[in-house]
Structure formats: structure tokens, C-alpha cells
Design an enzyme around this catalytic site. Structure first.
Site, PDB file in Angstrom:
ATOM      1  CD  GLU A   1     -10.060   1.216  -1.332  1.00 31.38           C
ATOM      2  OE1 GLU A   1      -9.260   0.480  -1.936  1.00 31.38           O
ATOM      3  OE2 GLU A   1     -11.300   1.109  -1.451  1.00 31.38           O
TER       4      GLU A   1
ATOM      5  CG  ASP B   1      -1.642  -4.782  -6.666  1.00 33.81           C
ATOM      6  OD1 ASP B   1      -1.852  -5.650  -7.526  1.00 33.81           O
ATOM      7  OD2 ASP B   1      -2.557  -4.195  -6.059  1.00 33.81           O
TER       8      ASP B   1
END
Length: 265
Positions: free
Chosen positions: A36, A223
Site C-alpha cells: 500500500e 473484500d
């Protein structure tokens, strides 16, 4: 003559008010995973701090540099010394937030990262949220008042002008130290009215609040927690693509902040 305690409080309030009028100068961006963090390191052309501001022996990594008129510091907790995986979770997040505030005295903290989202609350893969509230969902202390302490619900620093400028969804963030969701966690997350869940946000908020440092939380959905696919599988499948969306949103927010004071956000 005002009592000494009152005078001290007034002085602190004046200092806070003056700080809110000054242009933001130093930003700390706390990101749990190297995947990230690195695209933003490249985007902002930051350099790794080889002469670390952190205590000797810790794995925490600081990337820093000047972007526009902002001193940008990306703090990544590094990899576990034994297992070699990213040091995710609330413990590392709390420690690096504390250490970063002490060493760098930031005007603003941004906790950026990926998160699970709930389709029942309108979240989809790739959505990027600015959290309006944060709370814990796995600190269960069923004793009056201690239960509220465990949840530690907080409103985040309000940034109405960022929301006008940058296309972000708004939702409540719930934090716990597990990627999956137990029945107990699920009940607590529902009680928290959360749209997204992560493993760091509320911990960062707790420490930032201790030192009265404004903090905002930018979370991109990898998700769907209440979906059909296993969480771990879906997370890994979408991590790289969703990180790109996260980094784009963080860049837009930082671009907006440049030249503005805290009160203008």
C-alpha cells in the site's frame, strides 16, 4: 484573577486555535502494508530515512520528502523480525503513531489503507471511504462503563471541504485485530453501524486523540465481508488493484490540503 488551571486551559485553547489557522506543514501518513505504501512513496518522490528518528532496533520505516509545500512522512511499521510479514494490527499501529507524533510533531495524521466492506451498507470492491467515526469491535469488556471504554467510539476530525473536492464515500469504520469475522465481532460491528472494517484505524485514532492531533482515515475496499467469497482469498485477489484506487484518493486529498490550514479542510 483566573485560577492557574483555567489560565493553562485558555492558553492551550489559544494555541490550538492559532494552529488551526496556520497552513498545514507536516503530514504523517500511516500505512500498514508495504504494498500500500510504495506507490505513494514513488508518487511523492520520498526517500527512506536511513538515519531513523525511531528507537534503535524497531522495524518501523519512514519515507520522507517535500511535496509541493508539505513535509510528507509515510510511516510503515515494517516487517516482523521473525516471520517477515507486514506488521499489521493495532499494536504496531499504536506504537508507530505514538513514535511519529513524538518525533515529527505533525499537523495532521492520515491513516490510509485497505479494508473490508459490507454490501449491506452499500460498499463495493474498489470504493474508497473517508471514515466519519471509528470504534473497536473486539475489545469486549462486559462491565458498565468499561464496555464503552473497550469500544472507544470516536468521531473523526471533520473535513467537509475535502469531501466537496474529492470523490469519497463516507462511512463508519470498525477496527479489530483479526482479518476474518467471528460471530461476536459481527454483532459488535453491526452495533458500531460500520460500513468498513480494518485492523488499525481506531488504534491510530486513540493515540492521535491523546495528543490532540487531527487525524483522518482513508480506506479502500478489497473484500466484501458479508459476501460469498472467503475474505483472505478476495483480499489477496484485489489488493494491488484496490491499492491503486487508494493511492489516487490519498494523492487527491494531499493535493487539496496543500496551502490550506486545518480549519479549511
Amino acid at each position: 484573577m483566573a485560577p492557574l488551571g483555567d489560565s493553562t486551559n485558555i492558553a492551550e485553547e489559544v494555541m490550538v486555535a492559532e494552529a488551526e489557522k496556520r497552513p498545514v506543514s507536516t503530514i504523517v501518513i500511516i500505512i500498514a502494508m508495504q504494498t500500500e505504501a510504495l506507490p505513494l512513496v514513488t508518487k511523492f518522490q520520498l526517500s527512506e530515512d536511513l538515519d531513523s528518528v525511531f528507537p534503535k532496533g524497531v522495524p518501523w520505516v519512514r519515507y520522507h520528502g517535500l511535496y509541493k509545500d508539505l513535509h510528507i512522512n509515510i510511516i510503515w511499521p515494517g516487517k516482523d523480525g521473525v516471520l517477515g510479514v507486514d506488521s499489521v494490527g493495532t499494536i504496531s499501529a499504536s506504537l508507530v503513531t505514538y513514535a511519529s507524533i513524538q518525533a515529527l510533531q505533525p499537523d495532521l495524521i492520515i491513516n490510509a489503507g485497505t479494508a473490508g466492506g459490507f454490501k449491506a451498507k452499500g460498499a463495493s470492491i474498489g470504493d474508497v471511504f473517508l471514515a466519519c467515526d471509528v470504534a473497536f469491535h473486539d475489545r469486549r469488556i462486559p462491565i458498565p462503563v468499561f464496555d464503552q471504554y473497550g469500544i472507544c467510539a470516536k468521531q473523526t476530525f471533520p473535513t467537509p471541504n475535502i469531501l466537496k473536492e474529492v470523490q469519497l464515500k463516507v462511512g463508519k469504520l470498525s477496527t479489530g485485530d483479526s482479518l476474518d469475522m467471528s460471530p461476536h465481532d459481527e454483532a459488535a460491528i453491526i452495533a458500531n453501524d460500520a460500513t468498513v472494517k480494518d485492523m488499525e484505524g481506531a488504534a491510530v485514532a486513540y493515540v492521535a486523540d491523546l495528543f490532540s492531533v487531527p487525524a483522518i482515515f482513508i480506506k479502500a475496499v478489497t473484500d466484501i465481508v458479508d459476501g460469498e467469497k472467503p475474505t483472505a482469498e478476495e483480499f489477496l485477489q484485489n489488493l494491488v488493484a484496490v491499492t491503486a484506487a487508494l493511492d489516487q484518493s490519498v494523492t487527491q486529498v494531499v493535493d487539496f490540503i496543500s496551502g490550506k490550514s486545518i480549519s479549511e479542510l
